[in-house]
Enzyme design. Structure first.
Site, PDB file in Angstrom:
ATOM      1  N   CYS A   2       0.834  -1.212   0.000  1.00  0.00           N
ATOM      2  CA  CYS A   2       0.000   0.000   0.000  1.00  0.00           C
ATOM      3  C   CYS A   2       0.866   1.258   0.000  1.00  0.00           C
ATOM      4  O   CYS A   2       2.069   1.214   0.294  1.00  0.00           O
ATOM      5  CB  CYS A   2      -0.979  -0.020   1.184  1.00  0.00           C
ATOM      6  SG  CYS A   2      -0.388   0.752   2.680  1.00  0.00           S
ATOM      7  N   ASP A  28      -0.106  15.664   5.155  1.00  0.00           N
ATOM      8  CA  ASP A  28      -0.977  15.164   4.085  1.00  0.00           C
ATOM      9  C   ASP A  28      -0.641  15.894   2.779  1.00  0.00           C
ATOM     10  O   ASP A  28      -0.424  17.107   2.767  1.00  0.00           O
ATOM     11  CB  ASP A  28      -2.455  15.393   4.456  1.00  0.00           C
ATOM     12  CG  ASP A  28      -3.393  14.586   3.588  1.00  0.00           C
ATOM     13  OD1 ASP A  28      -4.047  13.665   4.117  1.00  0.00           O
ATOM     14  OD2 ASP A  28      -3.487  14.868   2.361  1.00  0.00           O
ATOM     15  N   HIS A  44       1.551  -2.666   8.810  1.00  0.00           N
ATOM     16  CA  HIS A  44       0.319  -2.499   8.043  1.00  0.00           C
ATOM     17  C   HIS A  44      -0.877  -3.064   8.816  1.00  0.00           C
ATOM     18  O   HIS A  44      -0.927  -4.253   9.114  1.00  0.00           O
ATOM     19  CB  HIS A  44       0.407  -3.162   6.663  1.00  0.00           C
ATOM     20  CG  HIS A  44      -0.833  -2.938   5.869  1.00  0.00           C
ATOM     21  ND1 HIS A  44      -0.964  -1.903   4.971  1.00  0.00           N
ATOM     22  CD2 HIS A  44      -2.040  -3.566   5.909  1.00  0.00           C
ATOM     23  CE1 HIS A  44      -2.192  -1.919   4.476  1.00  0.00           C
ATOM     24  NE2 HIS A  44      -2.857  -2.917   5.029  1.00  0.00           N
ATOM     25  N   HIS A  93      -4.672   1.647   4.980  1.00  0.00           N
ATOM     26  CA  HIS A  93      -3.641   1.476   6.016  1.00  0.00           C
ATOM     27  C   HIS A  93      -4.072   2.438   7.121  1.00  0.00           C
ATOM     28  O   HIS A  93      -4.198   3.645   6.860  1.00  0.00           O
ATOM     29  CB  HIS A  93      -2.265   1.836   5.433  1.00  0.00           C
ATOM     30  CG  HIS A  93      -1.095   1.686   6.367  1.00  0.00           C
ATOM     31  ND1 HIS A  93       0.066   1.003   6.018  1.00  0.00           N
ATOM     32  CD2 HIS A  93      -0.871   2.158   7.611  1.00  0.00           C
ATOM     33  CE1 HIS A  93       0.932   1.053   7.011  1.00  0.00           C
ATOM     34  NE2 HIS A  93       0.397   1.759   7.994  1.00  0.00           N
ATOM     35  N   HIS A  95      -4.877   5.172   9.524  1.00  0.00           N
ATOM     36  CA  HIS A  95      -4.276   6.491   9.737  1.00  0.00           C
ATOM     37  C   HIS A  95      -5.265   7.402  10.418  1.00  0.00           C
ATOM     38  O   HIS A  95      -6.474   7.289  10.221  1.00  0.00           O
ATOM     39  CB  HIS A  95      -3.824   7.123   8.405  1.00  0.00           C
ATOM     40  CG  HIS A  95      -4.887   7.182   7.354  1.00  0.00           C
ATOM     41  ND1 HIS A  95      -5.273   6.075   6.614  1.00  0.00           N
ATOM     42  CD2 HIS A  95      -5.674   8.198   6.926  1.00  0.00           C
ATOM     43  CE1 HIS A  95      -6.231   6.418   5.768  1.00  0.00           C
ATOM     44  NE2 HIS A  95      -6.505   7.712   5.946  1.00  0.00           N
TER      45      HIS A  95
END
Ligand code: 5GP
Ligand code: ZN
Length: 118
Positions: A2, A28, A44, A93, A95
């Protein structure tokens, strides 16, 4: 692999802010607020659905330190984790989004009738 695992592997560059042995925070790429940081575990995990309470405890401490480092504790901030299809999770994943730097709007999340389930 990913996209966030590629960032962890340094196959894709990121703009990191802090890290320890278990977590990484970075800006970001498409910020939605003056401060928009992502916090991810270094292993992960697909989403919040799969995280252990112990890892969340460690992640909480990591995010609290990050908040101190960014100097946003008093002014405030928002933490969000999107989960699955209805959560509109794009990267699978785990976050957390940390949004800050100005007063955030509390908005219109869906076109569905919010009173439907009352
Ligand atoms: P989600 O919709 O899954 O909760 O959020 C994924 C976030 O990852 C989005 O805010 C998006 O801008 C961010 N993002 C996607 N790809 C990258 C990337 O390659 N680098 C960084 N720094 N952020 C990314
Ligand atoms: Zn991953």
């Amino acid at each position: 692999m990913c996209i966030f695992c590629k960032i962890l592997n340094k196959e894709i560059p990121s703009n990191p802010i802090s890290e320890d042995d278990k977590f990484l925070s970075f800006h970001d790429i498409n910020p939605k607020a003056p401060i928009h940081v992502l916090i991810i575990p270094k292993i992960h995990i697909d989403s919040f659905n799969d995280v252990s309470p112990q890892m969340m405890a460690d992640m909480t401490a990591f995010i609290q330190k990050l908040v101190e480092k960014l100097g946003i504790k008093e002014d405030g901030y928002r933490l969000i984790t999107n989960i699955g299809e209805h959560g509109a999770q794009e990267v699978k994943h785990l976050h957390f989004h940390l949004l800050a730097g100005s007063r955030l709007k509390w908005g219109h999340f869906t076109d569905a009738d919010p009173k439907n389930n009352l």
